[in-house]
Design an enzyme around this catalytic site. Sequence first.
Site, short mmCIF file in Angstrom:
data_model
loop_
_atom_site.label_atom_id
_atom_site.label_comp_id
_atom_site.label_asym_id
_atom_site.label_seq_id
_atom_site.Cartn_x
_atom_site.Cartn_y
_atom_site.Cartn_z
N ASP A 190 1.01 -0.99 0.21
CA ASP A 190 -0.04 0.10 -0.06
C ASP A 190 0.82 1.16 -0.02
O ASP A 190 1.89 1.21 -0.51
CB ASP A 190 -0.82 0.05 1.30
N HIS A 266 -3.71 6.40 3.03
CA HIS A 266 -4.44 5.08 2.48
C HIS A 266 -4.00 3.89 3.04
O HIS A 266 -4.65 3.01 3.77
CB HIS A 266 -4.52 4.95 0.99
N SER A 631 -10.99 -0.63 -1.43
CA SER A 631 -9.89 -0.89 -0.72
C SER A 631 -10.03 -0.73 0.82
O SER A 631 -9.43 -1.42 1.51
CB SER A 631 -9.34 0.61 -0.81
#
Length: 853
Positions: A190, A266, A631
């Site tokens: 990620d 994220h 996600s």
Amino acid sequence: MRRVLMVNFGFLLLFCFGFLSNTLGQDTTDGTDANCTTAVYIVTLRQAPTLHIFQQEEEELKRVRDGDTSKFTRPKLQPRNISSKSRYWRSRRSAVAQAHDSLLRNALKGEKYIKLYSFHYLINGFAVFVSSQQAEKLSRRREVANIVMDFSVRTATTYTPQFMGLPKGAWVKEGGYETAGEGIVIGFIDTGIDPTHPSFNGTDTSQRQYPIPNHFSGVCEVTPDFPSGSCNRKLVGARHFAQSAITRGIFNSSEDYASPFDGDGHGTHTASIAAGNHGVSAIVSGHNFGSASGIAPRAHISVYKALYKSFGGFAADVVAAIDQAAQDGVDILSLSITPNRRPPGVATFFNPLDMAMLSAVKAGIFVVQAAGNTGPSPKSMSSFSPWIFTVGASTHDRVYSNSVTLGNNVTILGVGLALPTDEGKMYTMISAVDALKNKSSVADTDMYAGECQEYGSFEKDLVSGNLLICSYSIRFVLGLSTIKQALAVAKNLSAKGVVFYMDPYVLGFQINPTPMDVPGIIIPSPEDSKVLLKYYNSTLERDGTTKEIVRFGAVAAITGGQNANFSNRAPKIMYYSARGPDPEDSLFNDADVLKPNLVAPGNSIWGAWSSAATDSAEFQGESFAMMSGTSMAAPHVAGVAALIKQKFRKFSPSAIASALSTTSVLLDNKGEEIMAQRAYANPDQNLSPATPFDMGNGFVNATAALDPGLIFDTSFEDYMSFLCGINGSAPVVFNYTGKNCLLSNATISGSDLNLPSITVSRLNNTRTVQRIMTNIAGNETYSVGLIPPIGVLMKVSPTQFSISSGEAKLLSVILTAKKNNSIASFGRINLFGNMGHTVQIPVSVIVKVVSKR
């Protein structure tokens, strides 16, 4: 004749060697054109990678133990998790890298190139920056199997553990949250992680230290922004991979951080969803929204940063990250990323990412991937292969409701984690365009003045103490305007609060609840926005001569949106969640593989947020953020997989996938069919029952997954037989894996894989498929229930069976087309055990053909 596969997909930035320094000290002596097209290529060699060699040695040792010494050649080595300090490990890695360097020197004598990575564990190959002519030279080398041009990839909770039933179910069954996931390492590919966040402390909220995962050998990079001590017994590994981006000249170290530190947010968010510490207070804008917990709060985290906030990422960096994660010994691999476009060629499965993940599965790693945010159209799936567990996004039942009540007693619903206005009091509303200092001149020069981004444009005396009406345009979606800036302007003008109405051109974008430190609301519906503006304009009083406004008559009160309610019908499949059927190739032919595999909460999910994150301007500077997407769904399943792996240490990746799939939920919290949104615009007005192409087997059921009863196991050899069964795939399979399909005893289609689902893209008359079931529970007797797909006759044998603990039995399913039809239809096989287990297998048939005999 030997064939070398050369594939180009995804978009990338191209440079020429005239812009590169001669980092390898090589001279250009062959007249290479300075204006040539150059790019990063991923090169795979024919020689087996380290993992495969190790596993061959294990097989040889087994033969020795069984008394067959005819093929024994090498001593025993452990197939995974050899310490990086091991002499053999260092020499093996060094030898492979030297072999790659030698190949490049011999193939590209005297020419400039840059080798980015040497891969050796899951695949034997390297990433290199060369010209197209040089790539052609490499492709002609006998050592080279295939060359693929690098391609771009993109990124695709306080309450969801409760919605998934963990506190009274899965956690309790296995000893409580205090031990949930302990000893399991989840790897995240990620945007990195913020190691200072309390969700990743080395001691949990009860001040208990984490045990050391002995099977894991990863390390933590040390950089100025990821200093020594950033890792601990919770965060056990952290690396970054950016060579492909750096070579392109697009890596900005001041924004993207040349370290595992998360400058986007994220990665921190997804890691906390799966494995964040239990009981961490989620405080945003000074308000406590509850205590957060990961799904497996005692699991360990290892981070492999390969995506960056300013440009996303590239396959070469992701493949390097996957290769390293497998070497380190992660148990679960979570990827909330997808390719930017569908891979071309013989089949979507043949691309460097999926092939690396196939080797990871062979190494015993359960791989979870987000389905992609490209729904709701059919065949919008961005995760393709049957060895990857693909997760779509659904809602949960928590909603932060906000509303504004107008002076005409009309109430309009909206979003916004905002304070309410004073109870029992209405406030005058003033539109931003009517509060401009120089209305005519500003309106002519700044068409965006109504977005409330410039403090100096407005009459403070006019706005002070009133509700300011601002427009929400596409510029907010693009990040050119922000809610946070509009709120700052409103506070400087001493406004009582802010009401945002939706520009009619903003369609297909979900407006997440946004933190507001003043009373406020965003009206997400263009239709409701028209109602607001109509009321506002109807109450204005103007001078009969000048037409200037002399009185603002519209009043309103904001209820506030910081308190959640839990009465919503859920789960519901979100419109953006990518849908099946699984596309087998770029021509949109359908694969006999069900995608997605499952859905999990992915909408409006609270998660940890990096202190330097800029992915969402509205949560900048906060320690938690609310995000939506597949996600967010994938790490929910990664967390549940960790719980399963903790209980069943010897489970293969496919056994974990089976436990998750066959126990999933098919009804929502109201006992009705799970619904799926079918449109971007007004998605809740475009609903219909979800099919397996929307939700796979169903909604994740963490508690039942820990006691699945029966499992359907699939081996690496099964996947190879499946790949060899694809028409025209033999050269590609050989180039990627070294397996000669011509020597294979048998090939199978996707519907013949021992998956916990049955998908037939084309049913010609009659087809028999079989499944092997293994009982991991006690002795049990099962009866079979059938719901055949429309237009299909379905028979199952046996219709009742008894199965002992550890025993395997064969289930045969005969599907017969009743009439010609090209519309997909869906059914289900349910196995009901007398000890309480229920095993459900979705059946999907797309094209039905009845031919005359």
